[in-house]
Every structure is written in C-alpha cells, then in structure tokens.
Motif scaffolding. Sequence first.
Motif, short mmCIF file in Angstrom:
data_model
loop_
_atom_site.label_atom_id
_atom_site.label_comp_id
_atom_site.label_asym_id
_atom_site.label_seq_id
_atom_site.Cartn_x
_atom_site.Cartn_y
_atom_site.Cartn_z
N ARG A 171 0.84 -1.21 0.00
CA ARG A 171 0.00 0.00 0.00
C ARG A 171 0.87 1.25 0.00
O ARG A 171 0.54 2.24 -0.63
N SER A 172 1.99 1.19 0.70
CA SER A 172 2.87 2.36 0.76
C SER A 172 3.64 2.57 -0.54
O SER A 172 4.13 3.66 -0.80
N ARG A 173 3.74 1.56 -1.38
CA ARG A 173 4.49 1.64 -2.63
C ARG A 173 3.61 1.81 -3.86
O ARG A 173 4.12 2.04 -4.95
N CYS A 174 2.34 1.64 -3.71
CA CYS A 174 1.42 1.65 -4.85
C CYS A 174 0.86 3.06 -5.08
O CYS A 174 0.53 3.77 -4.13
N ALA A 175 0.75 3.44 -6.35
CA ALA A 175 0.21 4.75 -6.69
C ALA A 175 -1.25 4.86 -6.26
O ALA A 175 -1.72 5.94 -5.92
N LYS A 176 -1.96 3.75 -6.26
CA LYS A 176 -3.37 3.73 -5.82
C LYS A 176 -3.51 2.67 -4.74
O LYS A 176 -3.88 1.53 -5.00
N PRO A 177 -3.18 3.04 -3.50
CA PRO A 177 -3.18 2.07 -2.40
C PRO A 177 -4.53 1.38 -2.16
O PRO A 177 -4.57 0.29 -1.62
N GLU A 178 -5.61 2.01 -2.60
CA GLU A 178 -6.93 1.39 -2.40
C GLU A 178 -7.09 0.11 -3.22
O GLU A 178 -7.97 -0.70 -2.94
N TYR A 179 -6.22 -0.11 -4.21
CA TYR A 179 -6.27 -1.35 -4.99
C TYR A 179 -5.70 -2.54 -4.22
O TYR A 179 -5.98 -3.68 -4.54
N ILE A 180 -4.88 -2.27 -3.22
CA ILE A 180 -4.27 -3.35 -2.43
C ILE A 180 -5.25 -3.67 -1.30
O ILE A 180 -5.23 -3.05 -0.25
N LYS A 181 -6.12 -4.66 -1.54
CA LYS A 181 -7.22 -4.94 -0.62
C LYS A 181 -6.96 -6.14 0.30
O LYS A 181 -7.23 -6.07 1.49
N ASP A 182 -6.51 -7.24 -0.26
CA ASP A 182 -6.33 -8.45 0.54
C ASP A 182 -5.23 -9.31 -0.09
O ASP A 182 -4.56 -8.86 -1.02
N GLU A 183 -5.09 -10.52 0.40
CA GLU A 183 -3.97 -11.35 -0.07
C GLU A 183 -4.13 -11.86 -1.49
O GLU A 183 -3.18 -12.33 -2.09
N SER A 184 -5.32 -11.73 -2.07
CA SER A 184 -5.50 -12.15 -3.46
C SER A 184 -5.14 -11.04 -4.45
O SER A 184 -5.14 -11.26 -5.66
N THR A 185 -4.76 -9.88 -3.95
CA THR A 185 -4.39 -8.75 -4.80
C THR A 185 -3.07 -9.01 -5.52
O THR A 185 -2.10 -9.45 -4.91
N ASP A 186 -3.05 -8.74 -6.81
CA ASP A 186 -1.83 -8.88 -7.60
C ASP A 186 -1.00 -7.61 -7.42
O ASP A 186 -1.10 -6.65 -8.18
N ALA A 187 -0.16 -7.62 -6.40
CA ALA A 187 0.65 -6.45 -6.07
C ALA A 187 1.63 -6.11 -7.19
O ALA A 187 1.91 -4.94 -7.44
N ARG A 188 2.14 -7.11 -7.86
CA ARG A 188 3.09 -6.87 -8.95
C ARG A 188 2.44 -6.01 -10.04
O ARG A 188 3.05 -5.07 -10.54
N HIS A 189 1.22 -6.33 -10.36
CA HIS A 189 0.50 -5.59 -11.40
C HIS A 189 0.13 -4.18 -10.92
O HIS A 189 0.43 -3.19 -11.58
#
Length: 113
Positions: free
Chosen positions: A18-36
């Motif tokens: 969440r701290s590294r993502c331009a849109k932290p609201e996209y990082i919701k749970d463990e099924s989130t594709d953080a790489r993408h």
Amino acid sequence: MALSNRDFVVQDLLEFFRSRCAKPEYIKDESTDARHYCGYDQNLPGWRLLADTISHLPHIQAFGYWLAPTDMDSLGTIGKIANKLVAARKRSTAIRSGERTGRAKFLALSERS
C-alpha cells in the motif's frame, strides 16, 4: 481463532505494498496482484529488488523468513509471496536439521623456517 505467523506476514505485506502503490486502495487483501497494481509487470529487475526489503519487514524478519531475488519471478499476489516466505523458512530449517555434525579435523600448519 488465533492468528498465525502467516497472518502477520500478510499484514506486513499489505502495508508494504500500500505504501508503494500509486493507488493504495487497490491493495485490498492477499488475493491482490501487487506486482501488477504497483507497476512491476514490465520491471522484473525492480520487482526482484523488493525481495531484500520484504525480507526486512518487522514480522517477516522476526520469524526468520526470507526471499531470494529470483523467488520473486513467479510471485505476484500477496498470498503467494506470504506462502513462499513461510515455505522458505521450512526449507531452511529442514536443510539445517539434515546437516552433518561431528568434529572437524584440521591439519597442523607447518612452521616457517
């Protein structure tokens, strides 16, 4: 239900991405594709560099979990990263327990004249 070590690892990873993502609201749970969602789809070297930083997150480091940079190649979701961390710890423990034990025999150094 009691929390497992993996649950703490997932929380660390969620906060980290969440701290590294331009849109932290996209990082919701463990099924989130953080790489993408964090923009590493086309940046494998950058994605690999995160392995060391992830390995130093509070709970991950405290539990003795770690990632090698090449481990990141096949990982994308937070859940897969957490699974790899937990599995890496089990592998390293199994390797250590199978190590040879005994006394080492050293050769005496000859004296110089």
